[in-house]
Scaffold this active site. Structure first.
Site, PDB file in Angstrom:
ATOM      1  N   ARG A  62       0.818  -1.216   0.000  1.00 51.25           N
ATOM      2  CA  ARG A  62       0.000   0.000   0.000  1.00 51.25           C
ATOM      3  C   ARG A  62       0.853   1.268   0.000  1.00 51.25           C
ATOM      4  O   ARG A  62       0.458   2.278  -0.603  1.00 51.25           O
ATOM      5  CB  ARG A  62      -0.921  -0.022   1.224  1.00 51.25           C
ATOM      6  N   HIS A  66       0.297   4.549  -2.331  1.00 48.83           N
ATOM      7  CA  HIS A  66       0.068   5.901  -1.791  1.00 48.83           C
ATOM      8  C   HIS A  66       1.212   6.851  -2.134  1.00 48.83           C
ATOM      9  O   HIS A  66       1.023   8.064  -2.118  1.00 48.83           O
ATOM     10  CB  HIS A  66      -0.162   5.837  -0.278  1.00 48.83           C
ATOM     11  N   ASN A  94      -3.747   8.470   5.045  1.00 50.26           N
ATOM     12  CA  ASN A  94      -2.588   7.822   5.669  1.00 50.26           C
ATOM     13  C   ASN A  94      -2.609   7.821   7.189  1.00 50.26           C
ATOM     14  O   ASN A  94      -2.038   6.928   7.815  1.00 50.26           O
ATOM     15  CB  ASN A  94      -1.290   8.519   5.213  1.00 50.26           C
ATOM     16  N   HIS A 193      -6.565  -5.753  -2.532  1.00 46.07           N
ATOM     17  CA  HIS A 193      -7.369  -5.962  -1.327  1.00 46.07           C
ATOM     18  C   HIS A 193      -7.652  -7.443  -1.099  1.00 46.07           C
ATOM     19  O   HIS A 193      -8.535  -7.794  -0.334  1.00 46.07           O
ATOM     20  CB  HIS A 193      -8.651  -5.137  -1.390  1.00 46.07           C
TER      21      HIS A 193
HETATM   22  C1  HEM Z   1      -9.437   1.526  -5.772  1.00 47.75           C
HETATM   23  C2  HEM Z   1      -9.275   2.451  -4.862  1.00 47.75           C
HETATM   24  C3  HEM Z   1      -8.802   2.134  -3.469  1.00 47.75           C
HETATM   25  C4  HEM Z   1      -9.402   2.549  -2.318  1.00 47.75           C
HETATM   26  C5  HEM Z   1     -10.631   3.415  -2.194  1.00 47.75           C
HETATM   27  C6  HEM Z   1      -8.639   1.976  -1.237  1.00 47.75           C
HETATM   28  C7  HEM Z   1      -8.930   2.165   0.115  1.00 47.75           C
HETATM   29  C8  HEM Z   1      -8.347   1.474   1.135  1.00 47.75           C
HETATM   30  C9  HEM Z   1      -8.734   1.578   2.522  1.00 47.75           C
HETATM   31  C10 HEM Z   1      -9.786   2.510   3.074  1.00 47.75           C
HETATM   32  C11 HEM Z   1      -7.987   0.704   3.216  1.00 47.75           C
HETATM   33  C12 HEM Z   1      -8.045   0.438   4.722  1.00 47.75           C
HETATM   34  C13 HEM Z   1      -7.227   1.482   5.447  1.00 47.75           C
HETATM   35  C14 HEM Z   1      -7.518   1.535   6.920  1.00 47.75           C
HETATM   36  O1  HEM Z   1      -8.654   1.249   7.312  1.00 47.75           O
HETATM   37  O2  HEM Z   1      -6.596   1.892   7.703  1.00 47.75           O
HETATM   38  C15 HEM Z   1      -7.102   0.048   2.287  1.00 47.75           C
HETATM   39  C16 HEM Z   1      -6.190  -0.912   2.621  1.00 47.75           C
HETATM   40  C17 HEM Z   1      -5.299  -1.452   1.726  1.00 47.75           C
HETATM   41  N1  HEM Z   1      -5.134  -1.073   0.410  1.00 47.75           N
HETATM   42 FE1  HEM Z   1      -6.383   0.036  -0.662  1.00 47.75          FE
HETATM   43  N2  HEM Z   1      -7.617   1.233  -1.742  1.00 47.75           N
HETATM   44  C18 HEM Z   1      -7.665   1.311  -3.104  1.00 47.75           C
HETATM   45  C19 HEM Z   1      -6.765   0.761  -3.984  1.00 47.75           C
HETATM   46  C20 HEM Z   1      -5.625   0.100  -3.612  1.00 47.75           C
HETATM   47  C21 HEM Z   1      -4.521  -0.210  -4.474  1.00 47.75           C
HETATM   48  C22 HEM Z   1      -4.427   0.206  -5.934  1.00 47.75           C
HETATM   49  C23 HEM Z   1      -3.621  -0.876  -3.729  1.00 47.75           C
HETATM   50  C24 HEM Z   1      -2.262  -1.426  -4.125  1.00 47.75           C
HETATM   51  C25 HEM Z   1      -1.750  -1.372  -5.345  1.00 47.75           C
HETATM   52  C26 HEM Z   1      -4.165  -1.013  -2.411  1.00 47.75           C
HETATM   53  C27 HEM Z   1      -3.588  -1.710  -1.379  1.00 47.75           C
HETATM   54  C28 HEM Z   1      -4.135  -1.815  -0.105  1.00 47.75           C
HETATM   55  C29 HEM Z   1      -3.654  -2.763   0.881  1.00 47.75           C
HETATM   56  C30 HEM Z   1      -2.613  -3.818   0.647  1.00 47.75           C
HETATM   57  C31 HEM Z   1      -4.385  -2.509   2.050  1.00 47.75           C
HETATM   58  C32 HEM Z   1      -4.202  -3.193   3.417  1.00 47.75           C
HETATM   59  C33 HEM Z   1      -3.080  -2.468   4.160  1.00 47.75           C
HETATM   60  C34 HEM Z   1      -2.728  -3.010   5.526  1.00 47.75           C
HETATM   61  O3  HEM Z   1      -3.280  -4.019   5.975  1.00 47.75           O
HETATM   62  O4  HEM Z   1      -1.875  -2.366   6.184  1.00 47.75           O
HETATM   63  N3  HEM Z   1      -5.371  -0.373  -2.359  1.00 47.75           N
HETATM   64  N4  HEM Z   1      -7.336   0.546   1.021  1.00 47.75           N
END
Ligand code: HEM
Ligand SMILES: *[C@@H]1O[C@H](CO)[C@@H](O)[C@H](O)[C@H]1NC(C)=O
Ligand SMILES: *[C@@H]1O[C@H](CO)[C@@H](O)[C@H](O)[C@H]1NC(C)=O
Length: 321
Positions: A62, A66, A94, A193
């Protein structure tokens, strides 16, 4: 006397050299002479971080996303706040959410030991993201390298460029388009995800207020650890992929078809709109998902890198030199 063909040839060579300098391209072999041990050094550090905490692979993946969405892949997300600018760590997407900064520090130290002053923090994020996906069972790819690090960061740009989980499908598509990515790339990259966790505050409205396109028993089980009232349990975690949260596979897309997307934005990809057909394809064809994901990661990593003599190679990823 007019131009000799030699003149013309020399001028064409000059023009070609200039184009080469101006549009300096990233390349997988960028550091092969200057830092031959780079890739094994990073991989073993990522491996040991994931052995300590499996979720770290998700967190590292992630960070690269970002980073790349905010003024390009330039390591800006890694800068701590200073008196002259507010960095990206406390930007809305973030704050209390982006993690893994200490792991990046450790990797950077190991890389600095092997080849001091050579490898950018932005490139370390790109390699780390690739290694994390591969270690958790996903595809691998040749990471393009040669990015340089920014001397500044922008909280406003982080607030505005990283899509929030309340996004609609058309908002998701336009925010990815702004980073040079197609709507198919957006769907493939959302397959990230398949690993990692989200906080209650980011899915509360979905599990309590959405009636459409939400599996009822899934909602009930998610409610048990995410209280209705804003302010209670905001940071409680739930897996983004209910089936296999520590394996990088295509279960994310199967979940969407079963109305078990955790975030509002996740379920937008399978909600009767233009992304449905891609979601169906990825849910039934894991190798298509893997190859499209790898290609889209390379494309995301190409977003507006600093190259040539722009930016710098930071010694410490948290501050400019
Ligand atoms: C399509 C639009 C996207 C939205 C709206 C989005 C939103 C989010 C949100 C809200 C979270 C949870 C954060 C939290 O609650 O602290 C999350 C987690 C995550 N996102 Fe996305 N995301 C998107 C696309 C992506 C992309 C493109 C990637 C990687 C290339 C990605 C990788 C991740 C990963 C791996 C997590 C888990 C992180 C962890 O467990 O520390 N996301 N995302
Ligand atoms: C970014 O968002 C955060 C949290 O919503 C807010 O506190 C901050 O003022 C915003 N920063 C800028 C520069 O817009
Ligand atoms: C659900 O919707 C109601 C009415 O619009 C609103 O007052 C409430 O804050 C929402 N709850 C959540 C958890 O979003």
């Amino acid at each position: 006397m007019g131009f000799s063909s030699f003149d013309i040839l020399m001028k064409s060579v000059l023009v070609m050299l200039l184009i080469g300098v101006v549009s300096a391209q990233l390349s997988p072999t960028f550091y092969s002479r200057a830092c031959p041990k780079l890739l094994p050094t990073v991989k073993s550090a990522v491996q040991s971080a994931i052995s300590k905490e499996t979720r770290m692979g998700a967190s590292l993946l992630r960070l690269h996303f970002h980073d790349c969405f905010v003024n390009g892949c330039d390591g800006s997300i890694l800068l701590d706040d200073t008196s002259s600018f507010t960095g990206e760590k406390r930007a809305a997407p973030n704050f209390r959410s982006a993690r893994g900064f200490e792991v990046v520090d450790n990797i950077k130290s190991a890389v600095e030991k092997a080849c001091p002053g050579v490898v950018s923090c932005a490139d370390i994020l790109a390699i780390t993201a690739r290694d994390s996906v591969a270690i958790l069972g996903g595809p691998s790819w040749n990471v393009k390298l040669g990015r340089r690090d920014s001397r500044t960061a922008s909280q406003a740009a982080a607030n505005n460029s990283i899509p929030p989980p309340t996004s609609s499908l058309s908002q998701l598509i336009s925010s990815f388009n702004a980073a040079g990515l197609s709507s198919k790339d957006m769907v493939a990259l959302s397959g990230s995800h398949t690993i990692g966790q989200a906080r209650c505050t980011n899915f509360r409205a979905r599990i309590y207020n959405e009636t459409n396109n939400l599996d009822a028993s899934f909602a009930t089980s998610r409610r048990s650890n995410c209280p209705r009232a804003t302010g209670s349990g905001d940071n409680n975690l739930a897996p983004l992929d209910i089936q296999s949260p520590t394996s990088f596979n295509n279960d994310y897309f199967k979940n969407l078809i079963n109305q078990k997307g955790l975030l509002h934005s996740d379920q937008q990809l399978f909600n009767g709109g233009s992304a449905d057909s891609t979601v169906r394809q990825y849910s039934s064809n894991p190798s298509l998902f893997s190859s499209d994901f790898a290609a889209a990661m390379i494309k995301m990593g190409d977003n507006k890198p600093l190259t040539g003599s722009s930016g710098e190679i930071r010694k410490n990823c948290r501050r400019t030199n």
